[in-house]
Design a protein around this motif. Structure first.
Motif, PDB file in Angstrom:
ATOM      1  N   VAL A  27     -10.907 -82.545  70.782  1.00  0.00           N
ATOM      2  CA  VAL A  27     -10.195 -82.092  69.576  1.00  0.00           C
ATOM      3  C   VAL A  27      -8.930 -82.911  69.291  1.00  0.00           C
ATOM      4  N   PRO A  28      -8.094 -83.268  70.279  1.00  0.00           N
ATOM      5  CA  PRO A  28      -6.920 -84.086  69.943  1.00  0.00           C
ATOM      6  C   PRO A  28      -7.268 -85.415  69.276  1.00  0.00           C
ATOM      7  N   THR A  29      -8.428 -85.989  69.593  1.00  0.00           N
ATOM      8  CA  THR A  29      -8.854 -87.218  68.913  1.00  0.00           C
ATOM      9  C   THR A  29      -9.159 -86.932  67.453  1.00  0.00           C
ATOM     10  N   LEU A  33      -7.283 -88.554  64.164  1.00  0.00           N
ATOM     11  CA  LEU A  33      -7.979 -89.171  63.024  1.00  0.00           C
ATOM     12  C   LEU A  33      -7.542 -88.521  61.711  1.00  0.00           C
ATOM     13  N   GLN A  34      -7.375 -87.201  61.724  1.00  0.00           N
ATOM     14  CA  GLN A  34      -6.952 -86.491  60.516  1.00  0.00           C
ATOM     15  C   GLN A  34      -5.536 -86.892  60.097  1.00  0.00           C
ATOM     16  N   ARG A  35      -4.651 -87.086  61.073  1.00  0.00           N
ATOM     17  CA  ARG A  35      -3.280 -87.499  60.728  1.00  0.00           C
ATOM     18  C   ARG A  35      -3.269 -88.908  60.132  1.00  0.00           C
ATOM     19  N   LEU A 154      -1.002 -90.758  68.499  1.00  0.00           N
ATOM     20  CA  LEU A 154      -1.958 -90.159  69.433  1.00  0.00           C
ATOM     21  C   LEU A 154      -1.375 -88.931  70.123  1.00  0.00           C
ATOM     22  N   SER A 155      -0.383 -88.314  69.522  1.00  0.00           N
ATOM     23  CA  SER A 155       0.177 -87.101  70.110  1.00  0.00           C
ATOM     24  C   SER A 155      -0.882 -86.005  70.143  1.00  0.00           C
TER      25      SER A 155
END
Length: 370
Positions: A27-29, A33-35, A154-155
Motif C-alpha cells: 500500500v505505501p507504494t 504513486l498517487q502523490r 517515498l514517505s
C-alpha cells in the motif's frame, strides 16, 4: 534496447494477488504513486481474500481474481480487461500463476523484479527490471517499483479503510475492555512451522492479566488447527483472562480489532503487517523466517528474533552463508523463543504513552448527539 518508462503515466496496473501481509506492505507504494501522479488511474489486480481486506482503498480500482478459479478465472479476467491498456504494468507477484495471468493483459511496458529477486523466471515476462537491491525488506522491494518510475516522495502512508460496520463487529466481541490481541497461528501451509506454542501464549495471557489487568483477545481463521490452538491457550490461561474470537470476525472486523488493541502479538503472518499498517504496536515472533526481510516494518526493534539461532541450530550454517530470505523449515525452530523474551518486548511497549484510536465516524456523531 530498453523499453522506455512513461514520464506521466495515465493508467498504472498493479499485479499482486497475495498474500494478506504482502498487500499491506504494498500500500505505501500505491500511495507514493498517487502523490506523484494524482490524476493517474490505478488498477490493482488482486486476490479475492486480499480484496476483502483492502476494499475501499481510496483512489484504487480493484479487479479481483479468485485463485481457486484457475484458468477459467483468468480468461474471465482477460475478457473484463480486454479494452484496457496500461501505460505501465507493475508485475509485483513472483509466481508462475501471476506471470501466466499477466500474459493476457495489455501493457505498453511491463516492470518486474531484477534477476536476483525474480522467482519462477518472472523476468521472462517483463520488459524492464528493477535495479538490484540486495537484502531488501519486502516493503522496500515494493517501493523499488516506484523508485524505478522516478517517484520522488517515498514517505510511508497507508490509510487503510476500516468502516464503521467493522468497528461495530469488533465492539460486539470485546466491549469496552482494553486488550492485547494475539493471533497465534500463521497460514497452515505445508511445512510452514511458524507457530509458537500454546503454553507460551498462555504465559503471556497470564502476565498481561495479572500485571496489567489486560485481557488477551485470540483471533484467527476458522480452521481446525486454529480453533484447537485457541482452545488450548484458553485452557492453560487464568480464568476470564482471554476472549476467544478465533473464526469470529471478518477481515475488516480483524482490522478494527487490531486498531483497537493496545498491542498485537503474532508470528510472521498477515496480522503483524496489518498492525504495522494501522499504527498499532506489534511484537512479531520470528525464528523460521528472516525478520530483516519480513518483520513488521515500523516495529522491527520489537521483534523477538531467533532466526540466527535457528539457522545455526537446524541449517548448521552461519547466517551470512545462506540465501536472503531462506526459511528454516523445522518444527522445533519456534521453540527457541522464550516467554521472557516476548514479555520484555511487551513491557517496553506498554510503558509507552498510549493513544486510543479515533472513534469511527458513526460513533463520533453519536457521542456529539449525546
Amino acid at each position: 534496447m530498453k523499453h522506455p518508462l512513461p514520464a506521466q503515466p495515465r493508467h498504472i496496473g498493479v499485479l499482486r494477488l497475495s498474500a494478506l501481509g504482502d498487500v499491506c506492505n504494498l500500500v505505501p507504494t500505491v500511495r507514493a504513486l498517487q502523490r506523484q501522479w494524482p490524476e493517474a488511474r490505478i488498477t490493482w489486480i488482486i486476490g479475492k481474500g486480499e480484496h476483502s481486506l483492502l476494499a475501499g482503498l481510496t483512489g484504487v480500482e480493484f479487479v479481483v481474481y479468485d485463485k481457486a478459479s484457475g484458468l477459467a478465472g483468468m480468461r474471465a479476467l482477460w475478457r473484463e480487461l480486454a479494452d484496457t491498456r496500461f501505460d505501465v504494468l507493475l508485475h509485483m507477484q513472483q509466481a508462475v500463476r501471476a506471470s501466466v495471468l499477466s500474459l493476457g493483459l495489455k501493457a505498453t511496458v511491463r516492470v518486474g523484479y531484477d534477476k536476483d529477486r525474480a522467482k519462477d523466471r518472472q523476468h521472462w515476462f517483463t520488459h524492464r527490471q528493477l535495479m538490484p537491491h540486495p537484502r531488501a525488506h519486502v516493503l522496500e522491494s515494493f517501493l523499488d517499483f516506484a523508485r524505478l518510475l522516478g517517484v520522488e516522495d517515498l514517505s510511508l502512508a497507508w490509510d487503510l479503510p476500516v468502516p464503521p460496520s467493522a468497528h461495530r463487529e469488533a465492539m460486539a466481541l470485546t466491549g469496552d475492555s482494553p486488550y492485547v490481541l494475539i493471533s497465534p497461528c500463521a497460514n497452515p501451509r505445508l511445512r510452514n512451522f511458524r507457530n509458537w506454542s500454546a503454553e507460551g501464549y498462555a504465559t503471556l495471557a497470564g502476565h498481561l492479566w495479572e500485571q496489567h489487568g489486560l485481557k488477551t483477545l485470540l483471533t484467527g481463521g476458522g480452521s481446525t488447527q486454529e480453533r484447537e490452538m485457541g482452545a488450548r491457550i484458553q485452557a492453560l490461561s487464568p480464568a476470564q483472562s482471554t476472549i476467544d474470537a478465533i473464526g469470529a470476525s471478518s477481515l475488516k472486523g480483524l482490522l478494527a480489532l487490531i486498531q483497537r488493541a493496545r498491542v498485537t502479538v503474532a508470528p510472521d503472518s498477515g496480522p503483524v503487517h496489518m498492525a504495522n499498517a494501522l499504527g498499532t504496536p506489534v511484537v512479531g515472533l520470528y525464528a523460521t523466517t528472516n525478520p530483516d526481510r519480513a518483520a513488521p516494518y515500523l516495529w522491527r526493534d520489537y521483534v523477538v528474533n531467533r532466526y540466527p539461532d535457528a539457522v545455526e541450530a537446524f541449517l548448521h550454517q552461519p547466517l551470512e552463508s545462506i540465501s536472503w530470505g531462506q526459511r528454516v523449515r523445522h518444527p522445533d525452530a519456534m521453540s527457541l523463543i522464550g516467554s521472557e523474551d516476548v514479555i520484555e518486548r511487551l513491557e517496553a511497549i506498554l510503558a509507552q504513552p498510549h493513544t486510543p484510536p479515533p472513534a469511527p465516524p458513526d460513533m463520533e456523531s453519536r457521542a456529539h448527539e449525546a
